[in-house]
Structures are given as structure tokens and as C-alpha cells.
Design a protein around this motif. Structure first.
Motif, PDB file in Angstrom:
ATOM      1  N   ALA A 224      60.617   5.671  44.255  1.00  0.00           N
ATOM      2  CA  ALA A 224      60.092   4.972  45.428  1.00  0.00           C
ATOM      3  C   ALA A 224      58.832   4.209  45.037  1.00  0.00           C
ATOM      4  CB  ALA A 224      59.792   5.961  46.551  1.00  0.00           C
ATOM      5  N   PRO A 225      58.858   2.882  45.048  1.00  0.00           N
ATOM      6  CA  PRO A 225      57.666   2.109  44.669  1.00  0.00           C
ATOM      7  C   PRO A 225      56.534   2.307  45.672  1.00  0.00           C
ATOM      8  CG  PRO A 225      59.646   0.744  44.676  1.00  0.00           C
ATOM      9  CD  PRO A 225      59.994   2.023  45.366  1.00  0.00           C
ATOM     10  N   ALA A 226      55.312   2.122  45.200  1.00  0.00           N
ATOM     11  CA  ALA A 226      54.134   2.189  46.068  1.00  0.00           C
ATOM     12  C   ALA A 226      53.763   0.785  46.531  1.00  0.00           C
ATOM     13  CB  ALA A 226      52.967   2.815  45.310  1.00  0.00           C
ATOM     14  N   PHE A 227      53.507   0.641  47.829  1.00  0.00           N
ATOM     15  CA  PHE A 227      53.127  -0.664  48.371  1.00  0.00           C
ATOM     16  C   PHE A 227      51.786  -0.617  49.107  1.00  0.00           C
ATOM     17  CE2 PHE A 227      57.813  -1.026  48.130  1.00  0.00           C
ATOM     18  CZ  PHE A 227      57.892  -2.147  47.314  1.00  0.00           C
ATOM     19  N   SER A 228      51.107   0.532  49.092  1.00  0.00           N
ATOM     20  CA  SER A 228      49.845   0.663  49.825  1.00  0.00           C
ATOM     21  C   SER A 228      48.691   0.068  49.021  1.00  0.00           C
ATOM     22  CB  SER A 228      49.557   2.139  50.119  1.00  0.00           C
ATOM     23  OG  SER A 228      50.554   2.689  50.955  1.00  0.00           O
ATOM     24  N   TRP A 229      47.872  -0.741  49.684  1.00  0.00           N
ATOM     25  CA  TRP A 229      46.696  -1.324  49.046  1.00  0.00           C
ATOM     26  C   TRP A 229      45.720  -1.778  50.123  1.00  0.00           C
ATOM     27  CZ3 TRP A 229      45.705  -6.691  49.723  1.00  0.00           C
ATOM     28  CH2 TRP A 229      46.729  -7.403  50.350  1.00  0.00           C
ATOM     29  N   SER A 230      44.451  -1.802  49.776  1.00  0.00           N
ATOM     30  CA  SER A 230      43.426  -2.198  50.739  1.00  0.00           C
ATOM     31  C   SER A 230      42.571  -3.357  50.246  1.00  0.00           C
ATOM     32  CB  SER A 230      42.517  -1.009  51.073  1.00  0.00           C
ATOM     33  OG  SER A 230      41.923  -0.484  49.899  1.00  0.00           O
ATOM     34  N   ASN A 231      42.596  -3.633  48.936  1.00  0.00           N
ATOM     35  CA  ASN A 231      41.846  -4.765  48.396  1.00  0.00           C
ATOM     36  C   ASN A 231      42.575  -5.329  47.186  1.00  0.00           C
ATOM     37  OD1 ASN A 231      41.027  -3.099  46.075  1.00  0.00           O
ATOM     38  ND2 ASN A 231      39.667  -2.083  47.553  1.00  0.00           N
ATOM     39  N   SER A 232      42.069  -6.427  46.654  1.00  0.00           N
ATOM     40  CA  SER A 232      42.744  -7.102  45.550  1.00  0.00           C
ATOM     41  C   SER A 232      42.819  -6.228  44.299  1.00  0.00           C
ATOM     42  CB  SER A 232      42.026  -8.419  45.231  1.00  0.00           C
ATOM     43  OG  SER A 232      40.652  -8.176  44.913  1.00  0.00           O
ATOM     44  N   ALA A 233      41.806  -5.398  44.093  1.00  0.00           N
ATOM     45  CA  ALA A 233      41.814  -4.520  42.925  1.00  0.00           C
ATOM     46  C   ALA A 233      42.961  -3.511  43.014  1.00  0.00           C
ATOM     47  CB  ALA A 233      40.477  -3.797  42.802  1.00  0.00           C
ATOM     48  N   GLU A 234      43.133  -2.900  44.185  1.00  0.00           N
ATOM     49  CA  GLU A 234      44.236  -1.944  44.374  1.00  0.00           C
ATOM     50  C   GLU A 234      45.582  -2.649  44.293  1.00  0.00           C
ATOM     51  OE1 GLU A 234      43.915   0.429  47.846  1.00  0.00           O
ATOM     52  OE2 GLU A 234      42.076   1.426  47.228  1.00  0.00           O
ATOM     53  N   LEU A 235      45.652  -3.874  44.790  1.00  0.00           N
ATOM     54  CA  LEU A 235      46.896  -4.626  44.707  1.00  0.00           C
ATOM     55  C   LEU A 235      47.304  -4.826  43.252  1.00  0.00           C
ATOM     56  CD1 LEU A 235      49.135  -6.285  46.084  1.00  0.00           C
ATOM     57  CD2 LEU A 235      47.604  -8.263  45.997  1.00  0.00           C
ATOM     58  N   SER A 236      46.327  -5.148  42.412  1.00  0.00           N
ATOM     59  CA  SER A 236      46.619  -5.398  40.998  1.00  0.00           C
ATOM     60  C   SER A 236      46.875  -4.103  40.226  1.00  0.00           C
ATOM     61  CB  SER A 236      45.454  -6.156  40.349  1.00  0.00           C
ATOM     62  OG  SER A 236      45.251  -7.405  40.976  1.00  0.00           O
ATOM     63  N   ASN A 237      46.048  -3.099  40.475  1.00  0.00           N
ATOM     64  CA  ASN A 237      46.101  -1.877  39.681  1.00  0.00           C
ATOM     65  C   ASN A 237      47.163  -0.882  40.139  1.00  0.00           C
ATOM     66  OD1 ASN A 237      43.928  -2.839  38.165  1.00  0.00           O
ATOM     67  ND2 ASN A 237      42.425  -1.900  39.553  1.00  0.00           N
ATOM     68  N   ALA A 238      47.576  -0.969  41.405  1.00  0.00           N
ATOM     69  CA  ALA A 238      48.560  -0.010  41.928  1.00  0.00           C
ATOM     70  C   ALA A 238      49.910  -0.672  42.181  1.00  0.00           C
ATOM     71  CB  ALA A 238      48.032   0.631  43.213  1.00  0.00           C
ATOM     72  N   VAL A 239      49.928  -1.611  43.116  1.00  0.00           N
ATOM     73  CA  VAL A 239      51.205  -2.223  43.506  1.00  0.00           C
ATOM     74  C   VAL A 239      51.797  -3.055  42.380  1.00  0.00           C
ATOM     75  CG1 VAL A 239      52.334  -3.753  45.157  1.00  0.00           C
ATOM     76  CG2 VAL A 239      50.508  -2.231  45.926  1.00  0.00           C
ATOM     77  N   LEU A 240      50.957  -3.825  41.686  1.00  0.00           N
ATOM     78  CA  LEU A 240      51.445  -4.720  40.634  1.00  0.00           C
ATOM     79  C   LEU A 240      51.259  -4.139  39.234  1.00  0.00           C
ATOM     80  CD1 LEU A 240      50.188  -8.149  42.057  1.00  0.00           C
ATOM     81  CD2 LEU A 240      52.403  -7.036  42.361  1.00  0.00           C
ATOM     82  N   SER A 241      51.040  -2.845  39.146  1.00  0.00           N
ATOM     83  CA  SER A 241      50.927  -2.204  37.836  1.00  0.00           C
ATOM     84  C   SER A 241      52.283  -2.183  37.143  1.00  0.00           C
ATOM     85  CB  SER A 241      50.395  -0.780  37.990  1.00  0.00           C
ATOM     86  OG  SER A 241      51.337   0.027  38.670  1.00  0.00           O
TER      87      SER A 241
END
Length: 420
Positions: A35-52
């Protein structure tokens, strides 16, 4: 070649049962789609979590899994595969954008679900660009919706009815029955068509988006009407989520009453949790119990609606001297309901708790993905004029009046059951 196609051709309803149960069995046997993760609150989390890289790998594996299922669906229903291999990746990519947008924390706080983003993206494209007819013809909206509904059955656990508590279940039964029949009666008075009547009644009384989708599947409803009903559900849930706790605070309602009121009247589970959290832990606990009790009734409601619809809307039923036979009713009965109930029974009585804990996240993610794919497809084949026009006013009035009735009735019942 035609004889081969005929041999392997299945009705779409049976196809979704086969595919949905196959996904479930494979998961139980240990073939679990991440199950992929799609939760993020800022651009850093978007890059490091969702787009890792690891999450992108999970997204790729999930895409491969649903693509294989979509290809199997096309094969079983004798639909051409060539166009599907172009259309499905396009729909998935647009849906992926919707899932990422819906994963933003601020968006989650507003209770905007992924389906509203996938629908909106599809609508924007279809209204500003002219899509080729072959592309629209390849979209398999019903297939995606019904696979999602079969997977939804894995979350309806019969044993949890007892955990929900007797008072929560009593309130759920009384609210669902009274609000459903009031909404049904009101829609008939306003001369709203039968499909919208059933969808509105279920959405207001049971559990919002999931109930509307299940009802549409049960009655083979128009996808454009389903989109309209879901839009109303999501739009009204936001102000209710914010305003109702303040009303309860102003009038000094007990936390138990407030929780039962929120859980019984707000149509989406996410909004119920967010609203209960604004009041306190006890209100959150009661609101979750009551909401879950209503969700449990979804399977029973879908089955009853299916029987009612196949009987009353059969052409033979319009003749006074002829009633549809059991064979005709069975032929028209939406078979996905059997898959939904079968999935619920499997997870209620045959899947060990520890196995359920390991695979429920994956199945929940797949369920949400299939729904989102369906609403991207609906948007791509719909124009704004079809979704919102002068004929949509009466359904909106009916929905708002029924929702007000729901709020008042639920408050009275909450005081009767939880006021002491």
C-alpha cells in the motif's frame, strides 16, 4: 475467433465477483500488494515520503497489480485489449495525481476525499479537451466500481457488530430506517427519478459515499447521477463537521449525546472522526461506535435494495397480470452483492485476526484505488452540463431537507439512548 470469445465471455457482474474474490484469496495466501503512502504536509515530506524511491516502487507494484486485473476483466468480458493498454495507464496516472492531492494534510482536514479530486480532474479534461470516442468506450467505470465494492466487504466484520455496543446498533437501526424512508418519501413527492431517489436515500441515511456507490451498483445506476450525489455528500459534510460540535457546546449537550449525534448524522467516517475529536475523547469514542454500526448495515441494505429494485423495476412488474419470476429476478440481481457478502463472511469467520491485520491495509488501499479509478473515468466521460443543470435542483433540495431531518431525528434518538 468469435467462438473463442463467446466461450470465455462472462457477464460483468460475475467478472467482478471472480476478480474481487481472486484478489482477496491471493492476499490471504500471502501475495500482498504493498500500500503506497500518500500523506504529506509540506514539499519536503512530498519529496522524501510520497516520491521516495521505495514508495514509488510500491506505487509501481500496485499499478502492475491493478493493470493485470483490468486486463483479466477485459479478457473475461470479451473487450478489446489494445485500447485498454493505452486508456488504463492514462486513467491511472490521473488518479495518482488525485491521490497525491488528497493526501495533503490540509486537504484531509477539510475532509476532501480522493474521489472528489479524481472526478474533478476527469471533468476538467473532458470539458476542455475533446477525447476520442474509442478512449471513452474503453473506460470500464462499472467494472472498477464493483471490484472496489467487493473489496469493501472485507471491512464489514460481523463480529464487530457486538463490539459496537447495543445502544450504538439500536440507534443505527432506528436512524437508518427512519431517515431512509423519509428521504425516499420526500424524493417521490418531488418527483425525482427512481435512481436518484435510491441513491439519495441511502447516502443520507447509511454512510454517505460508500452507501451511494453500493446503491448505484445494486440498481445499475447512472454514473453521472452517482457523481452528483457524492458531490452533495462531500460538500455538506464539511460544514456539518465544523458547525455541529459548536452547536453541541453552546447548548451544553453531554459528550455521549454529542458523539452519538455526530456519528449518526454526518455522512462520512473521516468527518465523524474529525468532528468527534473537536469535542473530546468520549464523544470521539461514541461517534465512532455509532458510525461503525451504520457502516455494518451497508451489506444488509445493499442486499435489500437489490431485491427491491430487481422486483419493482422489472418491465414485467408494470403489468397487473404478470409478476417477474424468481428466474427473472435472479437474472437482474446484481451479482457483485454476492461478492460483497462473500468477502464479509470470509473475513468475519474464516480469516484469523493476525492475518487480517497483515493484509487489511493493502486491501483497503486497493479498494480506494478502484473507486478513484472509477471516478476519474466518470469525469472523463461526463460534461459539466450533464452533472450540474436545472434538473439537479430538486435532488439538491431533497438531499438538504433529508439531511436536516436526519440531524433532528438523530439528536432526539441520541438523547433518548445516551442522555442518561
Amino acid at each position: 475467433m468469435s467462438s473463442i470469445n463467446t466461450r470465455f465471455s462472462l457477464h460483468e457482474d460475475w467478472t467482478v465477483v471472480v476478480l474481487g474474490i481472486l484478489i482477496i484469496i491471493l492476499a490471504i495466501l500471502g501475495i500482498v500488494v504493498p500500500a503506497p503512502a500518500f500523506s504529506w504536509s509540506n514539499s519536503a515530506e512530498l519529496s522524501n515520503a510520497v516520491l521516495s524511491s521505495s514508495n514509488l516502487q510500491s506505487i509501481a507494484l500496485q499499478f502492475l497489480a491493478v493493470l493485470i486485473v483490468a486486463i483479466m476483466g477485459a479478457f473475461l468480458t470479451s473487450k478489446p485489449l489494445k485500447n485498454l493498454l493505452i486508456t488504463f495507464p492514462s486513467v491511472y496516472f490521473l488518479t495518482l495525481i488525485a491521490l497525491i492531492l488528497a493526501g495533503n494534510q490540509q486537504v484531509k482536514n477539510l475532509n476532501l476525499e480522493a474521489v472528489i479530486f479524481s472526478l474533478s480532474i476527469g471533468l476538467i479534461i473532458s470539458n476542455f479537451f475533446r477525447l476520442p470516442q474509442w478512449f471513452k468506450d474503453t473506460l470500464s467505470t462499472e467494472l472498477y466500481v464493483k471490484i472496489g465494492l467487493v473489496l469493501l466487504g472485507t471491512t464489514i466484520i460481523f463480529g464487530d457488530i457486538l463490539k459496537a455496543g447495543s445502544l450504538g446498533l439500536i440507534q443505527a437501526l432506528v436512524v437508518v430506517l427512519s431517515v431512509w424512508y423519509f428521504a425516499f418519501w420526500l424524493c417521490r413527492k418531488l418527483k425525482i427519478d427512481n435512481e436518484l431517489t435510491m441513491m439519495i436515500s441511502s447516502a443520507v441515511s447509511i454512510c454517505g459515499v460508500s452507501a451511494a456507490i453500493a446503491t448505484s451498483g445494486a440498481i445499475k445506476g447512472d454514473s453521472k447521477k452517482l457523481s452528483y450525489v457524492i458531490s452533495m455528500v462531500l460538500i455538506t459534510a464539511i460544514p456539518m463537521m465544523i458547525i455541529m460540535p459548536y452547536i453541541a457546546s453552546y447548548f451544553n449537550f453531554p459528550d455521549e449525546v454529542t458523539g452519538a449525534w455526530l456519528g449518526g448524522s454526518i455522512d462520512t467516517t473521516g468527518a465523524v472522526v474529525a468532528s468527534g475529536s473537536l469535542v473530546g475523547d468520549r464523544a470521539l469514542e461514541i461517534s465512532t461506535i455509532v458510525k461503525f454500526s451504520q457502516n455494518v448495515l451497508l451489506g444488509v441494505a445493499a442486499f435489500a435494495i437489490s431485491i427491491y429494485w430487481t422486483y419493482t423495476n422489472n418491465p414485467l412488474a408494470t403489468r397487473e397480470d404478470t409478476k417477474p419470476t424468481l428466474g427473472v429476478i435472479w437474472e437482474r440481481f446484481p451479482k457483485f452483492v454476492l461478492g460483497f457478502i462473500g468477502a464479509s463472511l470470509i473475513f468475519s469467520f474464516f480469516v484469523p485476526t493476525e492475518v487480517n491485520a497483515e493484509i487489511k491495509g493493502s486491501l483497503k488501499s486497493l479498494q480506494g484505488l478502484w473507486f478513484a479509478l472509477a471516478f476519474t473515468s466518470i469525469g472523463l466521460e461526463t460534461r459539466f452540463a450533464d452533472l450540474f443543470n436545472k434538473d439537479s435542483r430538486k435532488p439538491l433540495y431533497a438531499f438538504l431537507i433529508a439531511q436536516l431531518f436526519n440531524i433532528l431525528v438523530t439528536l432526539v434518538i441520541a438523547f433518548m439512548l445516551f442522555g442518561s
